[in-house]
Design a protein around this motif. Structure first.
Motif, mmCIF file in Angstrom:
data_model
loop_
_atom_site.group_PDB
_atom_site.id
_atom_site.type_symbol
_atom_site.label_atom_id
_atom_site.label_comp_id
_atom_site.label_asym_id
_atom_site.label_seq_id
_atom_site.Cartn_x
_atom_site.Cartn_y
_atom_site.Cartn_z
ATOM 1 N N GLY A 379 26.469 -22.538 9.248
ATOM 2 C CA GLY A 379 27.506 -23.210 10.012
ATOM 3 C C GLY A 379 27.007 -23.687 11.357
ATOM 4 N N VAL A 380 26.180 -22.881 12.021
ATOM 5 C CA VAL A 380 25.597 -23.270 13.312
ATOM 6 C C VAL A 380 24.766 -24.541 13.162
ATOM 7 C CG1 VAL A 380 23.889 -22.596 15.049
ATOM 8 C CG2 VAL A 380 25.622 -20.947 14.297
ATOM 9 N N CYS A 381 23.912 -24.575 12.156
ATOM 10 C CA CYS A 381 23.054 -25.749 11.951
ATOM 11 C C CYS A 381 23.864 -26.984 11.587
ATOM 12 C CB CYS A 381 22.018 -25.455 10.856
ATOM 13 S SG CYS A 381 20.806 -24.202 11.330
ATOM 14 N N ALA A 382 24.928 -26.806 10.807
ATOM 15 C CA ALA A 382 25.768 -27.945 10.444
ATOM 16 C C ALA A 382 26.465 -28.531 11.670
ATOM 17 C CB ALA A 382 26.806 -27.513 9.404
ATOM 18 N N VAL A 383 26.973 -27.668 12.533
ATOM 19 C CA VAL A 383 27.638 -28.148 13.752
ATOM 20 C C VAL A 383 26.621 -28.811 14.682
ATOM 21 C CG1 VAL A 383 28.864 -27.408 15.833
ATOM 22 C CG2 VAL A 383 29.519 -26.486 13.607
ATOM 23 N N GLY A 384 25.439 -28.213 14.818
ATOM 24 C CA GLY A 384 24.403 -28.829 15.651
ATOM 25 C C GLY A 384 24.015 -30.205 15.159
ATOM 26 N N LEU A 385 23.849 -30.348 13.843
ATOM 27 C CA LEU A 385 23.526 -31.655 13.253
ATOM 28 C C LEU A 385 24.647 -32.665 13.491
ATOM 29 C CD1 LEU A 385 21.838 -30.782 9.835
ATOM 30 C CD2 LEU A 385 20.881 -32.226 11.638
ATOM 31 N N PHE A 386 25.876 -32.217 13.416
ATOM 32 C CA PHE A 386 27.011 -33.106 13.655
ATOM 33 C C PHE A 386 26.929 -33.727 15.049
ATOM 34 C CE2 PHE A 386 31.140 -33.529 15.735
ATOM 35 C CZ PHE A 386 31.745 -34.499 14.935
ATOM 36 N N PHE A 387 26.615 -32.914 16.065
ATOM 37 C CA PHE A 387 26.548 -33.431 17.427
ATOM 38 C C PHE A 387 25.351 -34.375 17.621
ATOM 39 C CE2 PHE A 387 29.109 -29.544 18.612
ATOM 40 C CZ PHE A 387 30.240 -30.259 18.982
ATOM 41 N N VAL A 388 24.229 -34.087 16.971
ATOM 42 C CA VAL A 388 23.076 -34.989 17.076
ATOM 43 C C VAL A 388 23.401 -36.341 16.450
ATOM 44 C CG1 VAL A 388 20.672 -35.362 16.432
ATOM 45 C CG2 VAL A 388 21.413 -33.084 17.121
ATOM 46 N N VAL A 389 24.033 -36.328 15.296
ATOM 47 C CA VAL A 389 24.413 -37.581 14.637
ATOM 48 C C VAL A 389 25.396 -38.366 15.509
ATOM 49 C CG1 VAL A 389 25.610 -38.560 12.646
ATOM 50 C CG2 VAL A 389 23.927 -36.740 12.314
ATOM 51 N N ALA A 390 26.320 -37.660 16.146
ATOM 52 C CA ALA A 390 27.261 -38.334 17.049
ATOM 53 C C ALA A 390 26.512 -39.003 18.198
ATOM 54 C CB ALA A 390 28.278 -37.340 17.581
ATOM 55 N N ALA A 391 25.495 -38.331 18.757
ATOM 56 C CA ALA A 391 24.694 -38.929 19.820
ATOM 57 C C ALA A 391 23.975 -40.176 19.329
ATOM 58 C CB ALA A 391 23.683 -37.907 20.349
ATOM 59 N N TYR A 392 23.435 -40.107 18.124
ATOM 60 C CA TYR A 392 22.760 -41.275 17.554
ATOM 61 C C TYR A 392 23.711 -42.456 17.405
ATOM 62 C CZ TYR A 392 20.888 -44.414 14.038
ATOM 63 O OH TYR A 392 20.507 -45.545 13.362
ATOM 64 N N LEU A 393 24.900 -42.198 16.888
ATOM 65 C CA LEU A 393 25.865 -43.285 16.652
ATOM 66 C C LEU A 393 26.295 -43.928 17.963
ATOM 67 C CD1 LEU A 393 28.062 -41.669 13.844
ATOM 68 C CD2 LEU A 393 26.319 -43.452 13.589
ATOM 69 N N VAL A 394 26.523 -43.122 18.997
ATOM 70 C CA VAL A 394 26.893 -43.674 20.302
ATOM 71 C C VAL A 394 25.756 -44.515 20.858
ATOM 72 C CG1 VAL A 394 27.361 -43.083 22.705
ATOM 73 C CG2 VAL A 394 28.574 -41.899 20.878
ATOM 74 N N ASN A 395 24.541 -43.972 20.823
ATOM 75 C CA ASN A 395 23.405 -44.698 21.383
ATOM 76 C C ASN A 395 23.103 -45.977 20.604
ATOM 77 O OD1 ASN A 395 21.053 -44.665 23.309
ATOM 78 N ND2 ASN A 395 19.925 -44.686 21.387
ATOM 79 N N ARG A 396 23.362 -45.941 19.318
ATOM 80 C CA ARG A 396 23.022 -47.089 18.476
ATOM 81 C C ARG A 396 24.081 -48.180 18.531
ATOM 82 N NH1 ARG A 396 22.109 -51.027 16.309
ATOM 83 N NH2 ARG A 396 21.046 -51.471 14.329
ATOM 84 N N PHE A 397 25.362 -47.791 18.593
ATOM 85 C CA PHE A 397 26.412 -48.791 18.385
ATOM 86 C C PHE A 397 27.333 -48.996 19.585
ATOM 87 C CE2 PHE A 397 25.502 -47.134 14.080
ATOM 88 C CZ PHE A 397 25.073 -48.324 13.496
ATOM 89 N N TYR A 398 27.375 -48.027 20.525
ATOM 90 C CA TYR A 398 28.338 -48.166 21.615
ATOM 91 C C TYR A 398 27.863 -49.186 22.638
ATOM 92 C CZ TYR A 398 31.475 -46.991 25.464
ATOM 93 O OH TYR A 398 32.393 -47.062 26.478
ATOM 94 N N GLY A 399 28.726 -50.139 22.961
ATOM 95 C CA GLY A 399 28.448 -51.086 24.037
ATOM 96 C C GLY A 399 27.225 -51.937 23.817
ATOM 97 N N ASN A 400 26.966 -52.336 22.566
ATOM 98 C CA ASN A 400 25.788 -53.171 22.309
ATOM 99 C C ASN A 400 25.855 -54.527 23.009
ATOM 100 O OD1 ASN A 400 24.409 -51.322 20.773
ATOM 101 N ND2 ASN A 400 25.179 -52.090 18.808
ATOM 102 N N ALA A 401 27.065 -54.938 23.329
ATOM 103 C CA ALA A 401 27.191 -56.225 24.020
ATOM 104 C C ALA A 401 26.728 -56.133 25.460
ATOM 105 C CB ALA A 401 28.653 -56.697 23.980
ATOM 106 N N ALA A 402 26.726 -54.894 25.980
ATOM 107 C CA ALA A 402 26.286 -54.709 27.368
ATOM 108 C C ALA A 402 24.792 -54.421 27.397
ATOM 109 C CB ALA A 402 27.058 -53.546 27.996
ATOM 110 N N GLN A 403 24.185 -54.828 28.424
ATOM 111 C CA GLN A 403 22.741 -54.587 28.564
ATOM 112 C C GLN A 403 22.514 -53.131 28.907
ATOM 113 O OE1 GLN A 403 20.825 -57.007 31.487
ATOM 114 N NE2 GLN A 403 18.801 -56.168 31.109
ATOM 115 N N ALA A 404 21.634 -52.447 28.135
ATOM 116 C CA ALA A 404 21.359 -51.049 28.403
ATOM 117 C C ALA A 404 20.455 -50.885 29.592
ATOM 118 C CB ALA A 404 20.743 -50.384 27.173
#
Length: 404
Positions: A379-404
């Motif tokens: 359960g610990v590893c599953a929750v940890g993976l969930f948060f890493v995937v969330a970080a990836y999705l934000v970094n990949r897709f959030y605010g792409n129209a704005a210059q990073a």
């Protein structure tokens, strides 16, 4: 430039920044490490604290959670003052208050008082988040990433070695001794910084209310700040999931280790701090986005290793090292990015970023304790993976129209 980040009040005349010597950089790095350790001393001690007050593992983990909640409150309500008040005086005052809170924790006769003292420890230990933007202010534009990286290396070593130190002392002298020694360390550090830290008066001349109101303006108008904060917060949640529950995992099958061995894993994880100056240098030369992507991928790989190989010592060690490097590379690169946005508001930018960052840490600690109580290590590893995937999705897709 965000003109609304400060109100149209009369600012003091520009002042010459004190010189940022190599010795001062290292002193600030050591100071960051010593103070931030206050937040993490408790993690290898949670099982011992639970036994002292006859609590379950999940209840004892509230000490770690409330400390990080306090740190988040300090970030939000205290750190913005670094753009308004003379920073040296503010830092020294917080160190003395932190010493008092640590002493209260050492003497706490009940779990309720220990939790209250832990909240205050978190609030008053926000000093590193004043020192980092202070160093960024004193550094040149071409050298800022490297300087921030060096100071962050001290902070990261403090985070990780605090677990080693507290685990060892806790196993041989009890958890109360750890808090007592931490209190003394804060007083000694305050004395040293009183003589060595330069005065640094910011230019913000508005009220505290206008200072806090500008946080909303900065958040609303800077998409890169929002993206960095969310990415960092999710990744730090994954980091906290692991470190909050590691001591419980190591005390059971197949390891049956005591708290000193759990703390030793902080020494292993300190290898991640070696990546801090490299991440800062990469941010100066190749831009922060490159290092952020690498850090997220490493964190994802680390949790896969922990999930599949965590029951074997070599797998656990490899997972610790890779996770710490990945999280810290991403964190430093995020900070390098936000400090370039509005130079006059670096403490407030850091407040916004680090508040979200430690909200993530608090959520991660709570989620990790809950996952352990119900599903143990998988359960610990599953929750940890969930948060890493969330970080990836934000970094990949959030605010792409704005210059990073």
């Amino acid at each position: 430039m965000i003109s609304s980040s400060s109100p149209p009040t009369t600012a003091p005349a520009p002042h010459a920044a004190p010189p940022l010597t190599p010795a001062l950089v290292w002193l600030m790095a050591v100071a960051c490490g010593l103070v931030v350790a206050n937040i993490y001393y408790n993690q290898p001690l949670l099982a011992d604290i639970g036994r002292t007050f006859r609590l379950s593992d999940s209840r004892a983990s509230l000490v770690a959670t409330l400390t990080q909640v306090g740190y988040t409150l300090g970030l939000f309500f205290v750190v913005p003052l670094g753009d308004k008040l003379e920073r040296k005086r503010l830092i020294l005052m917080l160190l003395v208050l932190a010493a008092g809170a640590m002493a209260a924790a050492a003497l706490a006769p009940s779990f309720a008082l220990l939790v209250g003292a832990s909240l205050l420890i978190g609030i008053f230990s926000a000093v590193p988040q004043l020192l980092v933007p202070m160093a960024a202010h004193l550094a040149s534009d071409d050298d800022r990433g490297r300087v921030v990286g060096k100071i962050m290396s001290g902070l990261l070593i403090g985070i990780l070695l605090s677990r080693t130190l507290s685990g060892y002392i806790g196993a041989h002298g009890g958890w109360r001794l750890v808090f007592g020694m931490g209190s003394g360390a804060m007083l000694v550090l305050a004395l040293i910084l009183a003589f060595r830290l330069p005065k640094d008066q910011p230019d913000f001349a508005g009220t505290y209310g206008s200072l806090m109101k500008s946080l909303a303006t900065l958040t609303r108008t800077l998409p890169s700040l929002r993206k960095s904060a969310l990415t960092g917060g999710f990744l730090f949640a994954s980091f906290s999931v692991f470190w909050t529950t590691l001591v419980f995992f190591l005390e059971g099958s197949p390891y049956f280790y005591k708290s000193d061995v759990a703390g030793f894993f902080g020494l292993i994880g300190a290898l991640g701090a070696l990546a801090a100056p490299l991440a800062g240098k990469s941010a100066d030369t190749r831009g922060p986005a490159y290092a952020i992507n690498i850090g997220i991928v490493m964190s994802l790989g680390a949790y896969l290793v922990l999930a599949l190989g965590g029951y074997y010592l070599v797998g656990l060690v490899v997972g610790v090292i890779v996770l710490d490097i990945g999280v810290q590379v991403t964190h430093i690169s995020n900070q390098s990015r936000i400090f370039s946005l509005v130079p006059a508001a670096r403490s407030r930018l850091n407040t916004i970023y680090m508040t979200v960052y430690f909200i993530g840490g608090s959520v991660g600690s709570l989620a990790g304790g809950t996952a352990w109580a119900h599903y143990q290590w998988p359960g610990v590893c599953a929750v940890g993976l969930f948060f890493v995937v969330a970080a990836y999705l934000v970094n990949r897709f959030y605010g792409n129209a704005a210059q990073a």
